[in-house]
Scaffold this active site. Structure first.
Site, PDB file in Angstrom:
ATOM      1  N   ASP A 133      -0.396  -4.965  10.989  1.00  0.00           N
ATOM      2  CA  ASP A 133       0.049  -5.568   9.731  1.00  0.00           C
ATOM      3  C   ASP A 133       1.450  -6.172   9.880  1.00  0.00           C
ATOM      4  OD1 ASP A 133      -0.035  -6.347   7.089  1.00  0.00           O
ATOM      5  OD2 ASP A 133       0.438  -4.380   6.278  1.00  0.00           O
ATOM      6  N   GLN A 244      -2.985   2.475   8.119  1.00  0.00           N
ATOM      7  CA  GLN A 244      -1.746   2.761   7.376  1.00  0.00           C
ATOM      8  C   GLN A 244      -2.014   3.944   6.451  1.00  0.00           C
ATOM      9  OE1 GLN A 244      -1.608  -1.373   6.139  1.00  0.00           O
ATOM     10  NE2 GLN A 244       0.482  -1.592   6.930  1.00  0.00           N
ATOM     11  N   ARG A 274      14.876  -3.104   2.093  1.00  0.00           N
ATOM     12  CA  ARG A 274      13.714  -3.604   1.335  1.00  0.00           C
ATOM     13  C   ARG A 274      12.687  -2.481   1.225  1.00  0.00           C
ATOM     14  NH1 ARG A 274       8.615  -5.653   2.554  1.00  0.00           N
ATOM     15  NH2 ARG A 274       7.895  -7.538   1.517  1.00  0.00           N
ATOM     16  N   ASP A 276       9.454  -1.382   0.740  1.00  0.00           N
ATOM     17  CA  ASP A 276       8.151  -2.026   0.831  1.00  0.00           C
ATOM     18  C   ASP A 276       7.113  -1.303  -0.043  1.00  0.00           C
ATOM     19  OD1 ASP A 276       6.287  -3.862   2.355  1.00  0.00           O
ATOM     20  OD2 ASP A 276       5.403  -1.923   2.862  1.00  0.00           O
ATOM     21  N   GLU A 318      10.222  -4.336  -3.542  1.00  0.00           N
ATOM     22  CA  GLU A 318       9.107  -5.252  -3.261  1.00  0.00           C
ATOM     23  C   GLU A 318       7.943  -4.789  -4.136  1.00  0.00           C
ATOM     24  OE1 GLU A 318       5.516  -6.893  -1.020  1.00  0.00           O
ATOM     25  OE2 GLU A 318       6.064  -4.803  -0.885  1.00  0.00           O
ATOM     26  N   HIS A 387       6.132 -14.179   3.846  1.00  0.00           N
ATOM     27  CA  HIS A 387       5.104 -13.932   4.862  1.00  0.00           C
ATOM     28  C   HIS A 387       3.779 -13.510   4.235  1.00  0.00           C
ATOM     29  CE1 HIS A 387       6.369 -10.034   3.647  1.00  0.00           C
ATOM     30  NE2 HIS A 387       5.390  -9.474   4.322  1.00  0.00           N
ATOM     31  N   ARG A 512      -2.912 -14.643   6.192  1.00  0.00           N
ATOM     32  CA  ARG A 512      -1.472 -14.748   5.932  1.00  0.00           C
ATOM     33  C   ARG A 512      -0.735 -15.271   7.168  1.00  0.00           C
ATOM     34  NH1 ARG A 512       0.002  -8.849   3.896  1.00  0.00           N
ATOM     35  NH2 ARG A 512      -1.368  -8.394   5.642  1.00  0.00           N
TER      36      ARG A 512
HETATM   37  C1  GLC Z   1       4.151  -5.355   1.726  1.00  0.00           C
HETATM   38  C2  GLC Z   1       4.328  -6.368   2.829  1.00  0.00           C
HETATM   39  C3  GLC Z   1       2.990  -6.775   3.349  1.00  0.00           C
HETATM   40  C4  GLC Z   1       2.267  -5.558   3.851  1.00  0.00           C
HETATM   41  C5  GLC Z   1       2.216  -4.459   2.793  1.00  0.00           C
HETATM   42  C6  GLC Z   1       1.808  -3.149   3.365  1.00  0.00           C
HETATM   43  O1  GLC Z   1       3.496  -5.888   0.643  1.00  0.00           O
HETATM   44  O2  GLC Z   1       5.051  -7.469   2.359  1.00  0.00           O
HETATM   45  O3  GLC Z   1       3.088  -7.745   4.351  1.00  0.00           O
HETATM   46  O4  GLC Z   1       0.952  -5.890   4.220  1.00  0.00           O
HETATM   47  O5  GLC Z   1       3.475  -4.240   2.205  1.00  0.00           O
HETATM   48  O6  GLC Z   1       2.855  -2.585   4.111  1.00  0.00           O
END
Ligand code: GLC
Length: 640
Positions: A133, A244, A274, A276, A318, A387, A512
């Site tokens: 990822d 994940q 950041r 995430d 985010e 991204h 992406r």
């Molecule tokens: C966030 C990232 C993305 C990723 C996701 C899982 O949204 O920007 O690219 O796939 O987290 O970590």
């Protein structure tokens, strides 16, 4: 905080022993909050765990390098540096930009030339060899993956960046680890202590109950939210990809271990962390398990602890969630003002793409009015592309109020951007399309989505010009909107889609990657030599950035006013500075010229003898028969 003591510390000569006062002062300020948050999340009988946290904090502070402690004190003294008009960001993949961290350091001059002083580097930590990822599957939060370089290289980069007054943002993938992280490996080997770091279940009943309400983030490539792990003979929660594993924050040990990782990241010289996918931090059966109050409490707890140990570091949310939810990540209710200082303005981003496709600004106006004001100490990251995909985070209720059918409207947007309408100039790709529901998201580079790829292919000069104008207009909006503008590397030279991912295993399923191109240094070299669309985009953005940085009116003091014009193609907003200077931002989203009644400009004070001053061209212009004509996709910054 004890303000007098803090002021004394800031103005003192900051001898080494004084630096330790910082910890005591910050702890005294935050202790009650930390305690309340901790017990509200983990329950009243967690005294042992809380004591462990309190013991950990001074140890973490001791590890913070002295120069960063000095910087912390300096930042506490200067106020909200992240709201300054000087902030100008770029997001990039280190390996795609210039090979590795050393290569990136060699290019700091490129950013300086453009006016960029804030970098978001995509994940550089260790990750699985195969699918990962884009690095968002983390094997180790503090080890740099070899292909990017070493910790020493990162230290050298941050040192140079500090010397150049540049800021660094890195990711903290707070919601999940990879299945190769040491914790996951121990869990797989049967260690139940580490199985409790994740949501693991021997039977399907709990996963099945969760699935009733959990949506799917990647329905095409990773359907469902649980993955069976044969070694462990258990199911593990995997909301994103199967590799994940979602961290179990109901376990206080997970919070402690992740806090240590967070502080280490900050101790590497990271200015902005950041956070995430932070909307997913708490799971509760019977809910979609996003934006839950406990997730907000965990974020606030991280922030309150970080403020004690590393108060110069700030957090970015985010949270790509509904417009009304995003604002909560600044902290509302019980966490008021205590979550992130910065959040992605994902709503503005998707609304701008909506306005390009519809050529109208009505939904943009309606939504901006509908979203509650952000707190004064917070700010946005304003962006057009990143991204990730463009999710259609639009409010169905507002779409309906405009007389449009939400489902039909979303389908139109996907058709417009993803090459399902012949007349559309956009060349984007569908992402995670679900044929059953019709849901989907959009990928593609800004330039390709805004028509440059098609126009260059057909060598259509008018369309090339229109596309360049659109690219500049959208960037002009994020530069002026209020917050930190973040340019996606390559967009400053109109980089087109990169289709090479279609031939790469581990990438070809994830469209992406079409917008994760290599930085084209040949194009950049040629910028000075010949006129081209790329050169026009680059040089105009550079000029806009320079104007932003010269005018404190662009700093974010929550000084934003939206003005209605009666023209459905126009966006008009005003920024006013503390010293009463102001700028009026005017854009036309239509491919025909549009007019604006001079009386509105006059009422707002931007007309003098029927003339107005425009900052970008630095010209005085006359109205035409009492009207201001705005060309297709023109961007104007008017000054009184
Ligand atoms: C966030 C990232 C993305 C990723 C996701 C899982 O949204 O920007 O690219 O796939 O987290 O970590």
């Amino acid at each position: 905080m004890n303000q007098a003591a803090l002021h004394k510390l800031i103005s003192s000569r900051k001898k080494k022993k004084d630096l330790n006062d910082l910890f005591e002062l910050r702890l005294a300020t935050n202790l009650t909050l930390i305690k309340d948050l901790f017990f509200s999340i983990y329950g009243k009988n967690r005294n042992t765990e809380f004591a462990a946290l309190l013991q950990k904090l001074p140890k973490l502070f001791d590890k913070r390098p002295e120069y960063l402690k000095r910087q912390d004190i300096h930042r506490l003294g200067i106020g909200n540096w992240y709201q300054s008009e000087q902030m100008m960001g770029m997001q990039l993949y280190v390996d795609h930009f210039n090979k590795d961290l050393k290569g990136l350091q060699d290019k700091l001059g490129y950013f300086e030339d453009l006016g960029i002083n804030f970098l978001h580097l995509m994940p550089i930590t260790e990750r699985p060899k195969g699918e990962n990822d884009g690095g968002y599957a983390v094997n180790n939060y503090t080890a740099i993956a070899k292909k990017y370089g070493s910790k020493k290289d990162l230290a050298s980069l941050t040192q140079q960046m500090r010397a150049k007054k540049m800021y660094l943002m890195l990711d903290f993938v707070v919601n999940h680890t990879s299945d190769e992280h040491a914790w996951a490996k121990k869990a797989k080997s049967g260690n139940t202590r580490y199985q409790d770091y994740y949501y693991t279940y021997a039977e399907r009943d709990v996963p099945d109950a969760f699935e009733k309400n959990l949506p799917e983030v990647f329905p095409e490539t990773s359907p469902g939210n649980f993955t069976y792990i044969p070694e462990m003979e258990k199911w593990v929660m995997t909301v994103f990809n199967t590799y994940q594993w979602d961290l179990n924050y109901t376990n206080p040990e997970v919070f402690m271990a992740m806090l240590v990782n967070l502080v280490e990241l900050s101790n590497m010289g990271v200015d902005v962390v950041r956070f995430d996918a932070l909307a997913f931090l708490w799971k509760k059966m019977g809910t979609v398990s996003q934006n839950l109050p406990e997730a907000h409490a965990i974020i606030a707890l991280f922030r309150m602890c970080l403020q004690v140990v590393a108060p110069g570091t700030i957090l970015l949310a985010e949270a790509i969630v509904a417009p009304k939810e995003i604002i909560n990540y600044f902290g509302t209710g019980p966490t008021k003002g205590n979550e992130c200082e910065v959040a992605y303005n994902a709503s503005l981003m998707s609304l701008l793409w909506n306005s390009i496709a519809t050529k109208k600004t009505a939904l943009l106006y309606k939504s901006l009015i509908d979203i509650p004001n952000k707190p004064n100490d917070a700010t946005w990251i304003n962006y057009i592309r990143c991204h990730d995909d463009i999710g259609l985070g639009l409010d169905d209720r507002l779409i309906q109020e405009l007389g449009w059918n939400p489902k039909g409207h979303r389908k139109f947007l996907l058709d417009y951007y993803c090459q399902r309408l012949d007349w559309s100039p956009a060349k984007g790709m569908l992402f995670m399309h679900n044929p059953k529901t019709g849901d989907g998201r959009i990928t593609g580079s800004a330039a390709s989505l805004l028509g440059l790829e098609k126009a260059l292919l057909t060598k259509n000069k008018t369309e090339i010009d229109q596309s360049v104008a659109k690219i500049i207009m959208l960037h002009g909006i994020i530069l002026a909107f209020g917050g930190i503008p973040l340019i996606y590397a390559g967009d400053e030279i109109g980089t087109l889609n990169d289709y090479s991912f279609l031939n790469e295993d581990g990438k070809k399923e994830d469209s992406r990657w079409v917008n994760r191109p290599k930085q084209d240094w040949d194009v950049i070299k040629a910028l000075k030599k010949k006129k081209s669309p790329q050169q026009r985009i680059h040089d105009t953005l550079k000029m806009l950035i320079a104007i932003r940085k010269k005018n404190p009116v662009f700093a974010d003091h929550s000084n934003f006013t939206l003005h209605h014009t009666g023209n459905q193609h126009i966006l008009l907003f005003e920024r006013t500075s503390k010293s009463k200077k102001s700028v009026l931002v005017l854009c036309n989203f239509d491919d025909n010229p549009q007019v604006l009644d001079g009386s509105l400009l006059s009422k707002l004070g931007y007309l003098k003898n029927q003339e107005f001053h425009e900052m970008i061209t630095a010209t005085n212009n006359k109205l035409n028969s009492g009207f201001l004509e705005v060309k297709p996709y023109q961007l104007l910054w008017l000054q009184k």
